[in-house]
Design an enzyme around this catalytic site. Sequence first.
Site, short mmCIF file in Angstrom:
data_model
loop_
_atom_site.label_atom_id
_atom_site.label_comp_id
_atom_site.label_asym_id
_atom_site.label_seq_id
_atom_site.Cartn_x
_atom_site.Cartn_y
_atom_site.Cartn_z
N VAL A 103 0.87 -1.17 0.00
CA VAL A 103 0.00 0.00 0.00
C VAL A 103 0.91 1.22 0.00
O VAL A 103 1.91 1.25 0.71
CB VAL A 103 -0.92 0.02 1.24
CG1 VAL A 103 -1.76 1.29 1.26
CG2 VAL A 103 -1.79 -1.23 1.28
N CYS A 104 0.56 2.21 -0.82
CA CYS A 104 1.28 3.48 -0.80
C CYS A 104 2.77 3.26 -1.07
O CYS A 104 3.14 2.52 -1.98
CB CYS A 104 1.01 4.15 0.55
SG CYS A 104 1.41 5.89 0.69
N THR A 105 3.64 3.86 -0.28
CA THR A 105 5.07 3.74 -0.50
C THR A 105 5.65 2.43 0.00
O THR A 105 6.87 2.23 -0.07
CB THR A 105 5.82 4.92 0.14
OG1 THR A 105 5.46 5.00 1.53
CG2 THR A 105 5.47 6.22 -0.56
#
Length: 209
Positions: A103-105
């Site tokens: 998720v995300c970075t």
Amino acid sequence: MNFGILIFDEVEELDFVGPWEMLTMWSKVAEGPGNCLVVAQSPGPVRCAKGLSVNPHVSFADCPPLDYLLIPGGQGTRTEVGNQVLLDFVSTQAKTCKAVLSVCTGAFILHAAGLLSGKRATTHWGSLERLRALGDVEVVEARYVEDAGVWSSAGVSAGIDLMLAFIASVAGTDAAGKVQFAAEYYPSAVRYGTYESHAQAPAYLKSAV
């Protein structure tokens, strides 16, 4: 089935709590994983990006072999991409996982662990160019992407969409529907402000205008 969610200092809260909610709701209402684990390098509390303190279920040393592993993002990923102990844990677990997710970075941890090269992936809109700069990832501006068992999502709230899509892929759309209904996750179509026109708005947001 063992499903692990990795956490670390400065992890973004909703990056893992959103997927955790969908994951454990899956277990409750649609015969999902029997063992949902929050995993950290050490057994002590982990301080998250916005100040939440979380006690992991298991440390790296105590973690059983996982069938699935999710890596959230947050400011802490900028440090953890250089944490060889964490990267070794991720790469070792991934060898026997049926799928790994970010998720995300969290995508940058997957890449540092050798799991994202040559694959399609996405991340938070603010880090899309940084992901492109790695040079060996095909960056897709979407809420979530799956490529050969490696899943990735855009930032923060997108992890919920990722997890529902993942549930649908492994357990069917009815199971995902039960989870969505139980969680009452039907996001409003309302857009606040005009940020879909922001210069850095991802393609999926611009296309919704």
